[in-house]
Scaffold this active site. Structure first.
Site, mmCIF file in Angstrom:
data_model
loop_
_atom_site.group_PDB
_atom_site.id
_atom_site.type_symbol
_atom_site.label_atom_id
_atom_site.label_comp_id
_atom_site.label_asym_id
_atom_site.label_seq_id
_atom_site.Cartn_x
_atom_site.Cartn_y
_atom_site.Cartn_z
ATOM 1 N N LYS A 1 0.820 -1.211 0.000
ATOM 2 C CA LYS A 1 0.000 0.000 0.000
ATOM 3 C C LYS A 1 0.852 1.258 0.000
ATOM 4 C CE LYS A 1 -2.093 0.961 3.884
ATOM 5 N NZ LYS A 1 -3.094 0.951 4.978
ATOM 6 N N HIS B 1 0.123 21.198 -32.789
ATOM 7 C CA HIS B 1 -0.899 20.169 -32.942
ATOM 8 C C HIS B 1 -0.305 18.768 -33.108
ATOM 9 C CE1 HIS B 1 -3.202 23.740 -34.069
ATOM 10 N NE2 HIS B 1 -2.348 23.935 -35.052
#
Length: 432
Positions: free
Chosen positions: A24, A336
């Site tokens: 964890k 782009h």
């Protein structure tokens, strides 16, 4: 900050509810493992000696610490059986040095604990002359948390875990936030007397509070101003919720520093990012850890700036652009649909739509260099390692093979790219 202080970070939970092969505390929030938040907090407090108490995943945690905290005095203590938080602290006892008189106990699965709250705990401890200082918080939904039990004079008498509460205690809103500091001698004088006489049959560190009070020791507390600081992680849902809180904190910090973030709800920024003032972050932008963005830039929408990338001042990274380990010089434009990996891009460079640096050859990641003032035509593929010279031009759709550098001031066209023979209008070839 405190010469006789050591930090004990409890990180031995099984992570059963995470349903993961990864411990964890090594799951990431905003780009860095959960356990690193507690470690970094200790380092900010100038605590020189840190002890991590871990369970079955000792080697994984140790490997992470060795790789990322070289030169730091961080030790690993193994809790062989997960018998509770008091047993976890006892597992660290052999690592605590004689000169260390005070123990700051932190929980590795509480990454929201702030530096300000930690300093409040230490300041109260230093001035109050007490055996212990607790961090508490007032929560409306206090179910699941240990409650602070106070006597008629308002003094803390004990902490009772949620499952062990009496009926008249269930409405108490003041909860134990977990973080605390003890006088080492006082704590270890009572810790062996803690019994697992609770519903979980565990040795709770919180029982030390009752035992110390019964001996007449003074217990003090400070309240967290931000109630989220008590939140811990036990499952993936809580991991996601805490990441949302940390992301909001990071975004608010950048807004306060003069960065425009047009859609905080759709912007994701990891830990360790720097952004200059007057930069605009458009919607749906993801910025990885250790990215540097300069002033007056425009990023996005729908851009991904990956780790170790550097974007200098007055740069535009437009729609669906992705950078990876790439440096972009001042006044350059990448408007782009481009991927630039392992690239060094100079100043005032224009990158046409659809440009790709093919940086991986199957074995190695190779570099692409684009010098100042170059103009890269749409759909150009640059196969690294390669250099595009100063003020040169690549035609639309061309492929520049590896090692076939584009000379400064030249135009290249085609597949594979070749130098276009530009002729002077007064050349003999054009004369009659």
């Amino acid at each position: 900050m405190h010469n006789g202080l050591t930090a004990v970070i409890l990180a031995a939970g099984k992570s059963t509810r995470m349903k993961s092969d990864t411990p964890k505390v090594l799951h990431k929030i905003c780009g860095k493992p959960v356990i690193s938040y507690a470690i970094d907090l200790c380092l900010k407090l100038k605590i020189k000696h840190i002890i991590l108490v871990v369970g079955c995943c000792k080697e994984k945690v140790l490997g992470y610490v060795r790789e990322n905290y070289k030169g730091r005095d961080i030790e690993i203590a193994l809790q062989k059986k997960l018998l509770g938080t008091a047993d976890a602290v006892l597992s660290a006892k052999a690592k605590i040095r004689k000169s260390e008189k005070d123990l700051l106990v932190l929980y590795a699965d509480q990454p929201l604990l702030s530096l300000g709250a930690a300093r409040k705990i230490l300041n109260e401890y230093n001035k109050a002359g007490v055996s212990c200082v607790l961090l508490t918080a007032d929560l409306e939904g206090s179910q699941g948390y240990g409650r602070i039990i106070r006597d008629s004079k308002g003094r803390i008498s004990e902490i009772r875990e949620d499952k062990d509460l009496r009926k008249d205690e269930k409405d108490i809103k003041e909860v134990n936030a977990g973080s605390c500091i003890f006088k080492k001698e006082k704590l270890f004088s009572v810790i062996n007397n803690i019994k697992p006489d609770n519903k979980k049959r565990e040795y709770y560190l919180t029982e030390a509070i009752r035992l110390l009070r019964e001996r007449g020791e003074r217990i003090s507390s400070v309240r967290a101003e931000d109630r989220t600081e008590v939140l811990g992680i036990n499952c993936r849902l809580e991991l996601v919720e805490i990441e949302k809180i940390l992301t909001k904190r990071l975004i608010n910090k950048f807004l306060a520093q003069g960065v425009t973030i047009k859609s905080p709800e759709t912007t994701f920024i990891n830990h360790g990012v720097k952004i200059g003032r007057d930069t605009v972050i458009n919607p749906f932008v993801y910025i990885d850890s250790n990215v540097r963005i300069g002033k007056n830039c425009v990023i996005g929408p729908f851009s991904h700036i990956r780790g170790e990338s550097v974007i200098k001042d007055n740069v535009v990274i437009g729609s669906f652009g992705e950078l990876n380990r790439t440096c972009v010089g001042r006044n350059s434009r990448i408007k782009h649909f481009s991927y630039l990996g392992d690239a060094e891009i100079g100043n005032s460079v224009n990158i046409g739509a659809g440009t790709v640096t093919a940086n991986f050859d199957g074995k190695n990641k190779n570099k692409t260099y684009i010098d100042d003032g170059a103009f890269i035509g749409s759909d150009t593929v640059l196969v690294a390692p390669v250099r595009v010279g100063r003020a040169s031009i690549t035609g639309a759709g061309c492929v520049v093979p590896k090692h076939k550098n584009v000379p400064a001031g030249k135009i290249v066209l085609g597949v594979p790219a070749k130098v276009y023979p530009v002729r002077d209008k007064f050349s003999t070839h054009n004369s009659k």
